[in-house]
Design a protein around this motif. Structure first.
Motif, PDB file in Angstrom:
ATOM      1  N   LYS A 227       0.821  -1.220   0.000  1.00  0.00           N
ATOM      2  CA  LYS A 227       0.000   0.000   0.000  1.00  0.00           C
ATOM      3  C   LYS A 227       0.848   1.260   0.000  1.00  0.00           C
ATOM      4  N   ASP A 457       2.903  -0.121  -4.869  1.00  0.00           N
ATOM      5  CA  ASP A 457       1.881   0.792  -5.403  1.00  0.00           C
ATOM      6  C   ASP A 457       0.570   0.059  -5.689  1.00  0.00           C
ATOM      7  N   LEU A 459      -2.362   0.334  -4.426  1.00  0.00           N
ATOM      8  CA  LEU A 459      -3.585   1.124  -4.482  1.00  0.00           C
ATOM      9  C   LEU A 459      -3.825   1.658  -5.891  1.00  0.00           C
ATOM     10  N   SER A 460      -2.754   1.881  -6.645  1.00  0.00           N
ATOM     11  CA  SER A 460      -2.906   2.378  -8.007  1.00  0.00           C
ATOM     12  C   SER A 460      -3.211   1.256  -8.986  1.00  0.00           C
ATOM     13  N   PRO A 462      -3.528  -2.850  -8.390  1.00  0.00           N
ATOM     14  CA  PRO A 462      -3.351  -4.078  -7.600  1.00  0.00           C
ATOM     15  C   PRO A 462      -2.939  -5.287  -8.416  1.00  0.00           C
ATOM     16  N   GLU A 512      -2.325  -9.608  -0.294  1.00  0.00           N
ATOM     17  CA  GLU A 512      -2.383  -9.000  -1.625  1.00  0.00           C
ATOM     18  C   GLU A 512      -1.317  -9.578  -2.550  1.00  0.00           C
ATOM     19  N   TYR A 675      -1.686   8.024  -0.730  1.00  0.00           N
ATOM     20  CA  TYR A 675      -2.112   6.830  -0.010  1.00  0.00           C
ATOM     21  C   TYR A 675      -2.716   7.233   1.321  1.00  0.00           C
TER      22      TYR A 675
END
Length: 722
Positions: A227, A457, A459-460, A462, A512, A675
């Motif tokens: 994240k 990164d 969040l931009s 996944p 993730e 973020y």
């Protein structure tokens, strides 16, 4: 705490010991200054005063214990520590302060929920009145606005100061006033550690405490941060600088390619087949997808072998290029093959090529370059003893439409890994001497005892973050296998071939990143020294990511140490509570009754009795509801073979000398802006304050020095190795 002398402790009561203390000090005063009042001579007065003072001291200690216990249940003492103060040991891993949870703590906790003890557990009426007053006077004019400022002033002498914004129930930790430092033997870390907790309850703070010690201990430290936590990056830089390890500090960030190091996940291998395994291993393998995964593995393996024979280091860009156009690689390898083994073959190939036309080209070869068809027909007339040539030939003989179908699942994965500027980071150009960004691989990091921050990164994007994370995990598994067999220094001069070094791998939000590659890492990586500390929110996250409950159980079963912060899912809390034994707790029952007398001539009309009966009830050592109500920054820790500890981690205090170079300041600022950062949960806000979190910018660096501030200049180029 005083030694328990009775079946049931009585700590939620008025501190009656202080009455005795007052009497004892009065008696001591009279014994010294007016011994005649107690019919004592001056000599006996002094001796009696000593007795009074000793007995009063014992009772004062007991009374203060009761007061301290009741205070801790309402409000815990503040626990703050700078990073410099974090203790570092070569034998143990510092966690925080706490106590080992036993039957007496379950007994005390149950007692706090009884209605007759509410006055000792719940906030006082003055505290509630102050909070209501602050709400009503929030927009009051001056001077009334001063009143809520006074009541909310967080100082020790404010009798109605607000509780810290950590939520939960303070009684869970306050039931044991005598805390000790809690630590984990370093030998236990090789069994891997799982940290569970919902968002913004202190997982990243616990990671900072662990990472700080790993860096200062001089061990390999690798942090996967999907994240993007700016404070975690800052902490790693500061600790690397403080430990004199900036030369081994690398930053890899997909969202910041200009200031990121570069990495090739398939560039180093022990066997060439590992390249195909790392790439195809990320493809789905359930149902009908299994056959396509095997086809993809075969074609990637053919391409990787051909590149290796041509003296080229495999990377994602080259593999994607040749998957789309396998004929180009076939022609390139044919040139090398015939030049070295059959130089006269080209005359025959050119002759065959001149005779080809649309009518005599086989159906499966239509649309392919005529030179490819000519080479294929020439090879069908000669005996080839080269497995690489055989593989390439079989690949080009597939019909184009059919070939595209069987590699349909492979191409989207390669697109994810080679789109945009990210291709520069994971498919580096080793021959570009003008690129100052360093290139690293895991074996190099292990040998140098490096410190690596991996920002994905997520969040931009996944999907790309998961693909890159899985690739890195696959590479780590391969490196772990090599270390397990040959040691870290294999191939180096003077190496004994059996040395191993601890490799501390911290995977934040690891659900993730997790795929099939993660399971062998935690299952067998311990033999190579890999010590995984994984952070996630719930067990369901793991199961949802893997898509298989049995595999999720397989993952969880490989973690020997469990840290359970506040969770919102009962099933996750039961992962801890179901492993604990049940205990017997004491309960009291008040019994009263009256009985009429049957003797009309007697003097007694009735008899009455009142009893306190003590019985035992079997209850779980910890209930799931206790885990759900944990305050932020506190956890239950199941460590050292199932020993349950209740711990709280120290709140961070800023160090005045903490600074970062401008490129990392820019990266941290980007992360803070884009973020959602839950690192400041102890301040009661989930959003970073631009003032409180501003990084010092007093380091004057020129633009050409930016790239050199992350690693030493001599690390910018690495020798290719397979």
């Amino acid at each position: 705490m005083p030694v328990k002398q009775h079946a049931i402790e009585a700590l939620l009561r008025p501190p009656v010991e202080l009455y005795t203390v007052f009497v004892c000090f009065c008696g001591a005063f009279l014994s010294i200054y007016s011994p005649w009042a107690l019919a004592l001579s001056p000599e006996f007065g002094y001796a009696t005063a000593v007795f009074f003072l000793a007995f009063g001291g014992v009772r004062l200690r007991q009374g203060l214990t009761v007061l301290r216990y009741q205070r801790n249940i309402r409000r815990l003492p503040r626990y703050v520590m700078t990073s410099k103060q974090v203790p570092v040991s070569n034998k143990r891993l510092f966690i925080g302060r706490g106590f080992r949870w036993e039957q007496k703590h379950t007994q005390r906790l149950i007692q706090t929920f009884r209605p007759e003890y509410r006055n000792y557990v719940e906030p006082r009426s003055s505290y509630l009145f102050a909070r209501r007053l602050e709400e009503k006077l929030e927009r009051a004019p001056f001077p009334l606005s001063l009143l809520p400022q006074l009541t909310s002033w967080d100082v020790w002498f404010n009798p109605v100061r607000p509780l810290p914004p950590v939520g939960g129930s303070p009684r869970l930790h306050g039931i044991e006033p005598d805390e000790v430092e809690v630590s984990l033997p370093l030998g236990e870390r090789v069994g891997h550690t799982l940290v569970l907790g919902t968002t913004r309850v202190g997982k990243t703070r616990l990671a900072e405490v662990f990472v700080t010690q790993d860096i200062r201990r001089g061990e390999v430290t690798i942090v996967f941060d999907p994240k993007g936590d700016a404070d975690l990056l800052k902490r790693m830089y500061i600790e690397a600088k403080r430990a004199g390890r900036l030369g081994e500090f690398y930053v890899f960030h997909l969202g910041w390619p200009d200031h990121s190091a570069r990495y090739n996940a398939v560039g180093r291998f022990g066997r060439i087949s590992e390249v195909a395994s790392r790439i195809a291993g990320q493809l789905p393998s359930e149902g009908n997808s299994a056959a396509f995964k095997e086809f993809s593995w075969r074609f990637v393996n053919i391409i990787a072998r051909a590149l290796n024979e041509l003296g080229q280091r495999p990377d994602y860009t080259k593999i994607q290029r040749h998957v789309i156009n396998i004929e180009g690689l076939f022609l390139e390898y044919s040139q090398k093959y015939f030049d070295s083994r059959d130089p006269k073959a080209w005359e025959k190939i050119v002759a065959i090529e001149g005779k080809l036309n649309e009518k005599n080209i086989p159906f499966n070869m239509k649309g392919k370059p005529v030179r490819v068809v000519a080479i294929d027909q020439y090879l069908s007339q000669t005996r080839v003893e080269d497995p690489v040539m055989d593989g390439l030939r079989s690949a080009v003989r597939y019909d184009k439409t059919y070939f595209d179908k069987i590699v349909a699942s492979l191409l989207p994965l390669l697109e994810k890994l080679t789109t945009g500027r990210m291709a520069e980071l994971i498919s580096p150009d080793y021959n570009d001497l003008n690129d100052p960004r360093p290139i690293f691989d895991w074996m190099q990091i292990v040998r140098k005892r490096g410190v690596v921050y991996i920002g994905l990164d997520a969040l931009s994007d996944p999907e790309v973050a998961a693909a890159v994370g899985n690739s890195m995990f696959s590479d780590l598994v391969s490196v772990a296998g090599h270390i397990y067999k040959y040691g870290v220094d294999d191939g180096l001069p003077g190496a004994d071939g059996g040395s191993k070094t601890p490799i501390n791998l911290h995977a934040d939000e690891f659900n993730e990143l997790m795929g099939n590659e993660f399971i062998p890492m935690i299952n067998k990586g311990g033999g190579a020294g890999i010590q995984v500390t994984a952070y996630t929110q719930t067990m369901s996250d793991i199961e949802a990511k893997i898509g298989n409950k049995a595999k999720a159980g397989q993952v969880i079963g490989n973690f020997n140490n469990l840290f359970m912060l506040r969770v919102r899912e009962t099933a996750t809390a039961e992962l801890l509570t179901s492993q604990l034994s049940k205990v017997d707790v004491y309960t009291t029952t008040q019994v009263s009754g009256a009985t009429d007398t049957s003797d009309p001539t007697g003097n007694t009309a009735f008899t009455s009795q009142t009893q306190d009966r003590v019985s035992t009830v079997t209850v779980p050592l910890v209930e799931p509801s206790n885990v759900v109500s944990l305050p932020k920054g506190q956890a239950f820790a199941l460590i050292e073979g199932g020993n349950l500890w209740k711990v709280r981690m120290p709140l961070p205090a800023s160090d005045p000398d903490e600074d970062m170079p401008k490129d990392l300041q820019a990266l941290a600022g980007y992360m803070r802006k884009n973020y959602l950062d839950g690192g400041d949960w102890w301040n009661g806000s989930g959003f970073a304050s631009p003032i409180a979190n501003a990084l010092p910018d007093d380091l004057e660096l020129d633009h050409e020095d930016v790239a050199q501030s992350v690693v030493m200049p001599e690390q910018t180029q690495q020798e290719p190795s397979a």
